[in-house]
Design an enzyme around this catalytic site. Structure first.
Site, PDB file in Angstrom:
ATOM      1  N   SER A 142       1.018  -1.383   0.131  1.00  0.00           N
ATOM      2  CA  SER A 142      -0.055  -0.046   0.119  1.00  0.00           C
ATOM      3  C   SER A 142       0.943   1.230  -0.019  1.00  0.00           C
ATOM      4  O   SER A 142       1.934   1.292   0.560  1.00  0.00           O
ATOM      5  CB  SER A 142      -0.898  -0.138   1.224  1.00  0.00           C
TER       6      SER A 142
HETATM    7  N1  SAH Z   1      -0.943  -4.631   4.161  1.00  0.00           N
HETATM    8  C1  SAH Z   1      -0.129  -5.256   2.951  1.00  0.00           C
HETATM    9  C2  SAH Z   1      -1.189  -4.868   1.924  1.00  0.00           C
HETATM   10  C3  SAH Z   1      -1.145  -5.815   1.000  1.00  0.00           C
HETATM   11  S1  SAH Z   1      -2.092  -5.785  -0.462  1.00  0.00           S
HETATM   12  C4  SAH Z   1       1.156  -4.246   2.752  1.00  0.00           C
HETATM   13  O1  SAH Z   1       1.550  -3.654   3.646  1.00  0.00           O
HETATM   14  O2  SAH Z   1       1.921  -4.769   1.816  1.00  0.00           O
HETATM   15  C5  SAH Z   1      -3.534  -6.541   0.172  1.00  0.00           C
HETATM   16  C6  SAH Z   1      -3.291  -7.905   0.399  1.00  0.00           C
HETATM   17  O3  SAH Z   1      -4.653  -8.785   0.936  1.00  0.00           O
HETATM   18  C7  SAH Z   1      -2.670  -9.015  -0.583  1.00  0.00           C
HETATM   19  O4  SAH Z   1      -1.613  -9.542  -0.267  1.00  0.00           O
HETATM   20  C8  SAH Z   1      -3.957 -10.105  -0.949  1.00  0.00           C
HETATM   21  O5  SAH Z   1      -3.253 -11.268  -1.236  1.00  0.00           O
HETATM   22  C9  SAH Z   1      -4.668 -10.075   0.473  1.00  0.00           C
HETATM   23  N2  SAH Z   1      -5.952 -10.648   0.565  1.00  0.00           N
HETATM   24  C10 SAH Z   1      -6.980 -10.626  -0.381  1.00  0.00           C
HETATM   25  N3  SAH Z   1      -7.990 -11.238   0.078  1.00  0.00           N
HETATM   26  C11 SAH Z   1      -7.802 -11.691   1.308  1.00  0.00           C
HETATM   27  C12 SAH Z   1      -8.306 -12.753   2.183  1.00  0.00           C
HETATM   28  N4  SAH Z   1      -9.673 -12.993   1.982  1.00  0.00           N
HETATM   29  N5  SAH Z   1      -7.864 -13.170   3.053  1.00  0.00           N
HETATM   30  C13 SAH Z   1      -6.481 -12.660   3.405  1.00  0.00           C
HETATM   31  N6  SAH Z   1      -5.910 -11.788   2.627  1.00  0.00           N
HETATM   32  C14 SAH Z   1      -6.509 -11.350   1.429  1.00  0.00           C
END
Ligand code: SAH
Length: 216
Positions: free
Chosen positions: A65
């Site tokens: 993000s």
């Molecule tokens: N907090 C992260 C943001 C990653 S983007 C950072 O700082 O890098 C969002 C993430 O949510 C992705 O890795 C995606 O695979 C995950 N995601 C999407 N749907 C999900 C679900 N149902 N359960 C767990 N993770 C999920």
């Protein structure tokens, strides 16, 4: 890759930018100033972009993000030392690390095995002892509930009711709500089935996906 003086300088600039954009929580600004964001770029070729305020591909079609988004979500969570926090969407682990710098105990769930594996390697090596889980965030972590705070870092079409059930009284849920675009939303649990809701503008996240895979 190391954390060099140049990275510290870039972080200081990033903190100034976060202040300009309206982040006022000194603890959050301190954490953004501390966590070496360039080390969360799995592909080191792009590490110099780590302190620009941009989202970035981290592989498997997922993104880390924007620093501002991480800072705002952290500020909205109002983290207190010792808070037990559930994070949905571990991704690179950057948000996890920021929450740990704020003194929280973090339980984080990721549904992509590749990302889960990479981040599980990365975080302990950097001194961040988070509890990481491979699973479906829609279910939360019933065995570890209740949580003081819950943060969702993917775009949720609606509020997963299981997550609300895992929030303590007076607890805070921070969740981007919507399909193509999301409204950053906070819910404070004011009673057994009562919530105070507030909204904080539009964002774009990768979607929170339902899991059909076996075992998730
Ligand atoms: N907090 C992260 C943001 C990653 S983007 C950072 O700082 O890098 C969002 C993430 O949510 C992705 O890795 C995606 O695979 C995950 N995601 C999407 N749907 C999900 C679900 N149902 N359960 C767990 N993770 C999920």
């Amino acid at each position: 890759m190391e954390d060099l003086l140049k990275h510290k300088g870039l972080r200081k600039k990033l903190v100034d930018r976060m202040k300009e954009k309206g982040i006022i929580d000194e603890n959050v600004l301190g954490a953004i100033g501390k966590v070496p964001r360039h080390l969360f770029y799995f592909d080191s070729t792009f590490a110099d972009k780590a302190y620009d305020d941009i989202a970035f591909q981290i592989g498997d079609g997922q993104t880390i993000s924007h620093p501002y988004t991480v800072a705002l979500q952290s500020q909205l969570l109002d983290v207190k030392k010792g808070d037990k926090i559930l994070e949905i969407g571990t991704g690179s682990g950057y948000q996890t690390a920021v929450l740990m710098e704020l003194g929280a105990k973090v339980f984080s769930v990721e549904r992509q095995k590749n990302l889960y594996d990479k981040t599980k390697q990365l975080l302990p090596g950097m001194g961040y002892d988070a509890k990481l889980f491979y699973g479906d965030g829609y279910k939360g972590l019933p065995h570890y509930a209740p949580f003081d705070k819950i943060i969702v870092t993917c775009g949720a079409p609606e509020i997963p009711s299981s997550l609300l059930g895992q929030l303590k009284l007076s607890g805070v849920l921070v969740i981007p709500l919507g399909n193509k675009e999301q409204i950053m939303t906070t819910l404070v649990k004011t009673g057994e089935n009562e919530y105070h809701k507030e909204e904080f503008g539009e964002f774009r996240f990768v979607p929170m996906l339902q899991d059909k895979a076996k075992g998730l």
